[in-house]
Design an enzyme around this catalytic site. Structure first.
Site, PDB file in Angstrom:
ATOM      1  N   HIS A 136     -22.033  93.329  84.093  1.00 42.95           N
ATOM      2  CA  HIS A 136     -22.294  91.564  84.115  1.00 42.95           C
ATOM      3  C   HIS A 136     -23.215  91.645  82.807  1.00 42.95           C
ATOM      4  CE1 HIS A 136     -24.587  93.242  87.251  1.00 42.95           C
ATOM      5  NE2 HIS A 136     -25.435  92.234  86.788  1.00 42.95           N
TER       6      HIS A 136
ATOM      7  N   SER B 121     -30.223  95.523  87.632  1.00 40.33           N
ATOM      8  CA  SER B 121     -28.579  96.089  87.616  1.00 40.33           C
ATOM      9  C   SER B 121     -28.183  96.706  86.632  1.00 40.33           C
ATOM     10  CB  SER B 121     -27.962  94.408  87.397  1.00 40.33           C
ATOM     11  OG  SER B 121     -28.242  93.066  88.119  1.00 40.33           O
TER      12      SER B 121
ATOM     13  N   ASP C 296     -17.404  95.446  88.495  1.00 40.04           N
ATOM     14  CA  ASP C 296     -17.952  95.487  87.540  1.00 40.04           C
ATOM     15  C   ASP C 296     -18.851  97.132  87.214  1.00 40.04           C
ATOM     16  OD1 ASP C 296     -20.216  94.215  86.431  1.00 40.04           O
ATOM     17  OD2 ASP C 296     -21.622  94.059  88.325  1.00 40.04           O
TER      18      ASP C 296
END
Length: 318
Positions: free
Chosen positions: A95, A249, A147
């Site tokens: 992402h 992330s 992801d």
């Protein structure tokens, strides 16, 4: 084309990297020795660190404590975390690249504690690498499923005490509920959006990996919706006191096993930050072990177009 042309052809093929296999790096299918196959028949160590000092309080880290930690930089600013798998490969979350998928937009910083090195920090800029390819898992669906992404660097990384690759395994079963698992990142430090303060140093937190049954139970309160699939797992504190946040992330969740460090998860998503009954959600690397190995094994360097044009000219020359 003559002897001179043949010699130039051989040099161009070597420079372009045609036919050279991708570097496999620090992978293994199960418990084993501390050395993993690398490119060109060499062996590489993974999961080792030479720096063990921990800043009091266990919040701010020390340079070299997590030598595989990478800062993925979008137009020179930190955007996501990542982890070094080998001299040419970095692992992160898919992402991170949803809106910015051109390799030329990204660089990878290694070996630094701060996410904002000063302009005169020549050491930091010498350990910043251009990205050649971004390979997102073909089944990635935003942050909810699959992801995971791999970045192929444009040049080989030089290892030292502050830059080392992490190991990965094909199974994470042995790491559930283990006490020595850690997550690291340069993200926000509070649910209200407090940014990382100067000097913008890497932070670390000790976390517990929860089994998916327990995690789904927590996410079902007060709703009745299961959200955690086998390709994910949860980690953190159930009371919300330890969690990841925006900016973390793509970073690694790693665990110690018999003196070696293994990456088990990738920071993926969460319900805000630091909320009770809402632990952070991570991509389960073991599910993608064979995909990672396949990509790293079969990818080849992208030839320089100018070199290919010269190569064609040589082939057609009398």
């Amino acid at each position: 084309m003559g002897a001179r042309g043949a010699l130039l052809l051989a040099l161009l093929l070597a420079r372009a990297g045609l036919g050279k296999p991708g570097e496999l790096g620090a992978l293994q299918a199960g418990p084993g020795a501390a050395r993993r196959p690398g490119g060109g028949g060499r062996e590489e160590a993974c999961g080792h660190r030479e720096i063990h000092a921990l800043v009091a309080g266990g919040v701010e880290s020390a340079r070299g404590r997590w030598p595989w930690q990478a800062s993925l930089r979008l137009r020179r600013r930190h955007r996501c975390g990542g982890s070094l798998l080998s001299r040419r490969w970095v692992l992160s979350a898919a992402h991170c690249f949803q809106k910015h998928y051109y390799p030329s937009e990204w660089t990878v910083q290694l070996g630094e504690l701060t996410s904002r090195p000063t302009p005169w920090n020549l050491r930091a800029y010498s350990s910043r690498y251009k990205v050649q390819d971004i390979i997102v898992n073909p089944d990635a669906l935003g942050v909810l499923r699959n992801d995971i992404a791999l970045l192929r660097l444009a040049s080989s990384v030089t290892y030292n005490a502050y830059i080392q690759p992490i190991c990965i395994e094909s199974s994470t079963f042995n790491f559930v509920h283990r006490p020595d698992c850690w997550v690291t990142g340069w993200g926000l430090i509070s649910p209200s959006g407090t940014p990382l303060p100067p000097p913008y140093n890497l932070r670390e937190a000790q976390v517990t990996i929860l089994n998916n049954t327990r995690c789904n139970y927590l996410f079902e309160q007060p709703s009745s919706r299961s959200m955690i699939w086998d390709s994910m797992f949860c980690a953190g504190a159930e009371d919300g006191s330890v969690d990841t946040c925006k900016g973390d992330s793509g970073g690694p969740l790693v665990c110690d096993k018999d003196g070696l460090w293994y990456q088990v998860g990738i920071v993926s998503w969460g319900m805000d930050c630091g909320q009770p009954n809402r632990p952070g959600v991570y991509t389960n690397i073991s599910v993608y072990f064979h995909w990672i190995r396949r990509v790293m094994s079969h990818s080849t360097p992208r030839p320089n177009p100018s070199q290919l044009l010269l190569l064609l000219a040589l082939l057609w020359a009398p």
